[in-house]
Enzyme design. Sequence first.
Site, mmCIF file in Angstrom:
data_model
loop_
_atom_site.group_PDB
_atom_site.id
_atom_site.type_symbol
_atom_site.label_atom_id
_atom_site.label_comp_id
_atom_site.label_asym_id
_atom_site.label_seq_id
_atom_site.Cartn_x
_atom_site.Cartn_y
_atom_site.Cartn_z
ATOM 1 N N TYR A 196 -44.264 -22.081 26.095
ATOM 2 C CA TYR A 196 -45.422 -22.655 26.777
ATOM 3 C C TYR A 196 -44.981 -23.539 27.949
ATOM 4 O O TYR A 196 -45.571 -23.499 29.036
ATOM 5 C CB TYR A 196 -46.276 -23.470 25.808
ATOM 6 N N GLU A 239 -52.956 -25.404 20.785
ATOM 7 C CA GLU A 239 -52.268 -26.348 19.907
ATOM 8 C C GLU A 239 -51.166 -25.589 19.181
ATOM 9 O O GLU A 239 -51.306 -24.392 18.912
ATOM 10 C CB GLU A 239 -53.231 -27.020 18.922
HETATM 11 C C1 LIG Z 1 -42.904 -17.758 20.255
HETATM 12 C C2 LIG Z 1 -42.774 -16.240 20.453
HETATM 13 C C3 LIG Z 1 -44.172 -15.651 20.649
HETATM 14 C C4 LIG Z 1 -41.905 -15.984 21.702
HETATM 15 O O1 LIG Z 1 -41.867 -14.574 21.928
HETATM 16 P P1 LIG Z 1 -40.733 -13.890 22.834
HETATM 17 O O2 LIG Z 1 -41.253 -12.565 23.288
HETATM 18 O O3 LIG Z 1 -39.442 -13.917 22.115
HETATM 19 O O4 LIG Z 1 -40.649 -14.894 24.068
HETATM 20 P P2 LIG Z 1 -40.065 -14.547 25.518
HETATM 21 O O5 LIG Z 1 -38.919 -13.591 25.388
HETATM 22 O O6 LIG Z 1 -41.191 -14.173 26.425
HETATM 23 O O7 LIG Z 1 -39.467 -15.960 25.924
HETATM 24 C C5 LIG Z 1 -39.978 -16.702 27.018
HETATM 25 C C6 LIG Z 1 -39.360 -18.089 26.950
HETATM 26 O O8 LIG Z 1 -39.757 -18.773 25.751
HETATM 27 C C7 LIG Z 1 -38.671 -19.580 25.285
HETATM 28 N N1 LIG Z 1 -38.146 -19.026 24.024
HETATM 29 C C8 LIG Z 1 -38.549 -17.921 23.386
HETATM 30 N N2 LIG Z 1 -37.835 -17.739 22.244
HETATM 31 C C9 LIG Z 1 -36.972 -18.769 22.174
HETATM 32 C C10 LIG Z 1 -35.954 -19.134 21.219
HETATM 33 N N3 LIG Z 1 -35.697 -18.386 20.132
HETATM 34 N N4 LIG Z 1 -35.251 -20.260 21.461
HETATM 35 C C11 LIG Z 1 -35.492 -21.026 22.559
HETATM 36 N N5 LIG Z 1 -36.438 -20.710 23.516
HETATM 37 C C12 LIG Z 1 -37.158 -19.613 23.299
HETATM 38 C C13 LIG Z 1 -37.596 -19.510 26.353
HETATM 39 O O9 LIG Z 1 -37.886 -20.497 27.340
HETATM 40 C C14 LIG Z 1 -37.841 -18.106 26.891
HETATM 41 O O10 LIG Z 1 -37.326 -17.910 28.200
HETATM 42 P P3 LIG Z 1 -35.803 -17.402 28.363
HETATM 43 O O11 LIG Z 1 -35.587 -16.245 27.432
HETATM 44 O O12 LIG Z 1 -35.726 -17.019 29.814
HETATM 45 O O13 LIG Z 1 -34.949 -18.596 28.009
HETATM 46 C C15 LIG Z 1 -42.067 -15.574 19.228
HETATM 47 O O14 LIG Z 1 -40.884 -16.286 18.953
HETATM 48 C C16 LIG Z 1 -42.926 -15.488 17.993
HETATM 49 O O15 LIG Z 1 -43.650 -14.512 17.783
HETATM 50 N N6 LIG Z 1 -42.843 -16.516 17.118
HETATM 51 C C17 LIG Z 1 -43.619 -16.513 15.858
HETATM 52 C C18 LIG Z 1 -45.111 -16.676 16.087
HETATM 53 C C19 LIG Z 1 -45.429 -18.005 16.753
HETATM 54 O O16 LIG Z 1 -44.860 -19.022 16.426
HETATM 55 N N7 LIG Z 1 -46.408 -17.973 17.705
HETATM 56 C C20 LIG Z 1 -46.811 -19.170 18.423
HETATM 57 C C21 LIG Z 1 -47.774 -19.984 17.656
HETATM 58 S S1 LIG Z 1 -49.396 -19.298 17.695
#
Ligand SMILES: CC(C)(COP(=O)(O)OP(=O)(O)OC[C@H]1O[C@@H](n2cnc3c(N)ncnc32)[C@H](O)[C@@H]1OP(=O)(O)O)[C@@H](O)C(=O)NCCC(=O)NCCS
Length: 141
Positions: free
Chosen positions: A115, A103
Site C-alpha cells: 500500500y 484498513e
Molecule cells: C499482500 C499481497 C496481496 C501482495 O501481493 P504480491 O502480488 O506479492 O505483491 P506485489 O508483487 O505486487 O508487490 C508490490 C510491492 O508490495 C511490497 N511487498 C509485497 N510482498 C512483500 C513481501 N513479501 N515482503 C516485503 N514487501 C512486499 C513490496 O513493496 C513490493 O514491491 P517490490 O516487489 O518491488 O519490492 C500478498 O502478499 C497476499 O496475498 N497476502 C495475503 C493476503 C493479504 O494479506 N491481503 C491484504 C489484506 S486484505
Amino acid sequence: MPIRPMTEADLSNVLALQNTLGFQKWNEKQFLSELRANYAVCLIAEDTGTFAGYAIFHLMGSDSELLTIAVDPKFQRRGIAFSLLYEGLHKLNRENGDHCFLEVREGNDRARALYEKHGFQAYGKRERYYDDGETAILYKW
Ligand SMILES: CC(C)(COP(=O)(O)OP(=O)(O)OC[C@H]1O[C@@H](n2cnc3c(N)ncnc32)[C@H](O)[C@@H]1OP(=O)(O)O)[C@@H](O)C(=O)NCCC(=O)NCCS
C-alpha cells in the site's frame, strides 16, 4: 498478468485462495453480494486459465475503499497485487478529490509495504479492531 472483471464462475477459485491464505473469512454469499453491487469493482488476475489473485473495491469517488486483495503464494512478488491495485485506483481522480481508504492488520508487513509503495498513507489506527485483538491501521490514497 492480465486483469479482468470477476464473475460468479470465479468464486470457487476466490474462496479456495482466501481459505489457503487464511487472512479473511468471507462466505460465498458475501462475495456474491459484492459482485451484484453496482458500486463494487471485483477484479481477477488470470493468465491463460491460471487464476492468480483477486481484489474488490467500492468505487464511490471521495469515499472509495479497497475491501480485499489477495495473490496466490505461487505468484506472489511478481507485481500482481500492484497491477490489481492499479486497475482499481486508475478509475479514481485524485485531482478531483477522490480518495481510497482501507484498513489492514498492524502486523501485515507485506500488505502495508504494498500500500505504501502505491501511495497510500497511514492516517490513524483502531485499537483491538480485529477479533483476535490486533490493531487496524487506516490508510488513505
Ligand atoms: C499482500 C499481497 C496481496 C501482495 O501481493 P504480491 O502480488 O506479492 O505483491 P506485489 O508483487 O505486487 O508487490 C508490490 C510491492 O508490495 C511490497 N511487498 C509485497 N510482498 C512483500 C513481501 N513479501 N515482503 C516485503 N514487501 C512486499 C513490496 O513493496 C513490493 O514491491 P517490490 O516487489 O518491488 O519490492 C500478498 O502478499 C497476499 O496475498 N497476502 C495475503 C493476503 C493479504 O494479506 N491481503 C491484504 C489484506 S486484505
